[in-house]
Design an enzyme around this catalytic site. Sequence first.
Site, PDB file in Angstrom:
ATOM      1  CG  ASP A 297      14.997 -19.044  -4.116  1.00 61.32           C
ATOM      2  OD1 ASP A 297      15.148 -18.002  -3.716  1.00 61.32           O
ATOM      3  OD2 ASP A 297      15.317 -19.091  -5.388  1.00 61.32           O
TER       4      ASP A 297
HETATM    5  C1  NOJ Z   1      15.256 -15.380  -4.835  1.00 63.57           C
HETATM    6  C2  NOJ Z   1      16.597 -15.842  -5.479  1.00 63.57           C
HETATM    7  O1  NOJ Z   1      16.184 -17.011  -6.603  1.00 63.57           O
HETATM    8  C3  NOJ Z   1      17.573 -16.286  -4.501  1.00 63.57           C
HETATM    9  O2  NOJ Z   1      18.708 -16.551  -5.229  1.00 63.57           O
HETATM   10  C4  NOJ Z   1      17.827 -15.310  -3.527  1.00 63.57           C
HETATM   11  O3  NOJ Z   1      18.895 -15.817  -2.621  1.00 63.57           O
HETATM   12  C5  NOJ Z   1      16.637 -15.067  -2.950  1.00 63.57           C
HETATM   13  N1  NOJ Z   1      15.756 -14.521  -3.671  1.00 63.57           N
HETATM   14  C6  NOJ Z   1      16.698 -14.021  -1.620  1.00 63.57           C
HETATM   15  O4  NOJ Z   1      16.866 -12.930  -2.119  1.00 63.57           O
END
Ligand code: NOJ
Length: 745
Positions: free
Chosen positions: A284
């Site tokens: 993430d």
């Molecule tokens: C953080 C989020 O938790 C995740 O779900 C997302 O895909 C990413 N950012 C990218 O934007």
Amino acid sequence: MKSTPIILLLILSTITLNAQKTIDDRVDSLIKIMTLEEKVGQMNQYNGFWELTGPAPTDGLASKKYKHLELGWVGSMLNVRGVKNVRKIQEIAVNKTRLGIPIIFGFDIIHGHKTLSPIPLAEAASWDLEAIRKSAEIAATEAAAVGINWTFAPMVDISRDARWGRVMEGAGEDTYLGTKIGVERIKGFQGDDLSATNTIAATAKHFAAYGFAESGKDYNTVDISSSTLHNVVFPPFKAAVENDVKTVMNAFNVVNGVPATGNKYLQRDILKKKWNFQGFVISDWGSGVEMINHGFAENLEDVAVKSANAGSDMDMESYAYVNHLVASVRNGKVKEEVVDDAVRRILKVKFELGLFDDPFKYCNEAREKEMIYHPDHIAASLDMAKKSIVLLKNEKNILPLAKNEEGILVVGALANDKNSPLGSWRIGSDDNSAVSVLESLKEMNIDFDYEKGADVVVGETNFINEVKVNNTDKSGFGTAVEAAKKAKKIIMVLGEHGFQSGEGRSRAQLGLPGIQQELLEEIYAVNPNIVLVLMNGRPLTIPWADENIPAIVEAWQLGTQSGHAITSVLFGDYNPSGKLPMTFPRSVGQIPIYYNYLPTGRPGPKKAVFWSHYSDETNEPLYPFGYGLSYTTFEYSNFKANATNNNQIQVSVTVTNTGKMKGEEVVQLYIRDKVASISRPVKELKGFDKISLEGNESKEVTFTLTEDELGFYMPDGEFVFEKGTFEIMVGGNSKDLLRQEVILK
Ligand code: NOJ
């Protein structure tokens, strides 16, 4: 070796004949000629980093990233979108780097790109798997048309805590429903052919247990039992893998004290070994570097070592791999096979997308223009929006309203809002592109007056900043109350702003935000003929409204076609059929509240206080999981549940539409395993069927329960089926159920 990228591509494209073998062979051939730096480059993902249509940057982080791109040290980019921008980056990767390996472009396509469907939680309320799959197909079509290859969706996290803002992004609290929906979303995004120009790779996220953030506070610690992990959290991910999801995203939280990104048990032992996942794991955003804050990694080098060894294949924005992984391989802390395995997985998905055969196949401006807001997409998003609406209350059949009714007053800022109904997670879409309730009423020539009453939020709203709730400005109350005195019926559109749920948007209070409750009560005091339309990204605590307001319509955030969908329900053009995918609490103190809880030793009720309860609140929710009304009524009869001699249970029930209007009902099947090696929930959804019935029509609905549905996971992850007594329950929600016991001998 210095070969031109084009020649290399030709060599790689003509290795063997068998399609799958071709990809594996092509990947292997490519890995053989890659330097360690180039391999690590494939494991590095960067966020979009400069004004793409302008000149290349010359200083700062952007210029560094640009140089890395030219060196082939970037395998993927996120947040770059639009054919022109994607092409520009892809040209650098393909034409300037030594090997010409194409970039894979990822983006959060959560409930559509330009044409927005309802937020995922709302879609889940439809229990309509075909419509949900279609919605993902449309999202993929529009995304692929703007150059995107890969979405960071579906979020298959189960959550039992409405305070957590990200419940809007999932399918709710139930593992069975969430698994079915997650699989359909993956099928919708990926289609049958990933190399087609209307499909994209999907991501099952966030592995694992991110939805169990303590106290509903985003990014918070998770403390979860092995039994819950295996029985509640893992199944949607396992099903995603079985349905060939191309990527899995790890999570910000710890599981058993180990951050998910550095968690070998999750990523290697369970995902890649036990489930044989063949795709790649993406971290993430910055979840690698956050391991330093967790107290699990010492510095960025340690992050690189721990993430790579634990099986996190691609680094999103931690800069750990690009800066430290080459050295970590050279000094022996990470074996080169670990890198090779990650790169093999990443390249495979790029081959499957067809990027090696034509890196610009998703860069067609004519297609981009044609697909964005395509009329078929708008029509499907309207269909999905109608199906997502849940009728929570309809006393004395106040709904549907007659189209020629006079004296309708509409109250509430959200009725006139073209932005909020788009919900959270709509970065690619256009602000103010939703049809508002007022616009739709005007199109329908409904005779109505409008009073704002009060704003929900004040000032600018956007994806990254906290919203400012209107807690003080009641200047619109007076005229709204005066108008209410004269009105015959009042439609009040109240709830949360679209940016009050989503990532980083947890709430500790779940009532109507700001002064909306006061507004509701003041209007009610002069005219109780109110239809309350709720817009919200999570369950709300609205016991007063439930007690006093005659009709309540749950309209979530329904996307581009919001207003049209809502008015079609209010005026009876569509008979609502949605059922709640998440329990609505009466008060925040009841959270976590969910229908499939484990029995306690003291269920009560008892006269003395010594049973499991609150002294100031009932144990009952406001609205249970699976609940939702229709403009008609359904009766369940002739319920049979019989054991077969192969450990199955055959279930049948007759459902009758006892009204005159055609309607749809979600027939729900629950089980309880009465005695088992570990305590099992008081009920668990194990089947459902959405059926359509004409007035007075009956249908028999059948289900077969097999060992797959009747079994469960032991805390060590072993799946077991145990014979014995099962309670079988059917009905139209998780509370009002017909029950029978069946013994499997
Ligand atoms: C953080 C989020 O938790 C995740 O779900 C997302 O895909 C990413 N950012 C990218 O934007």
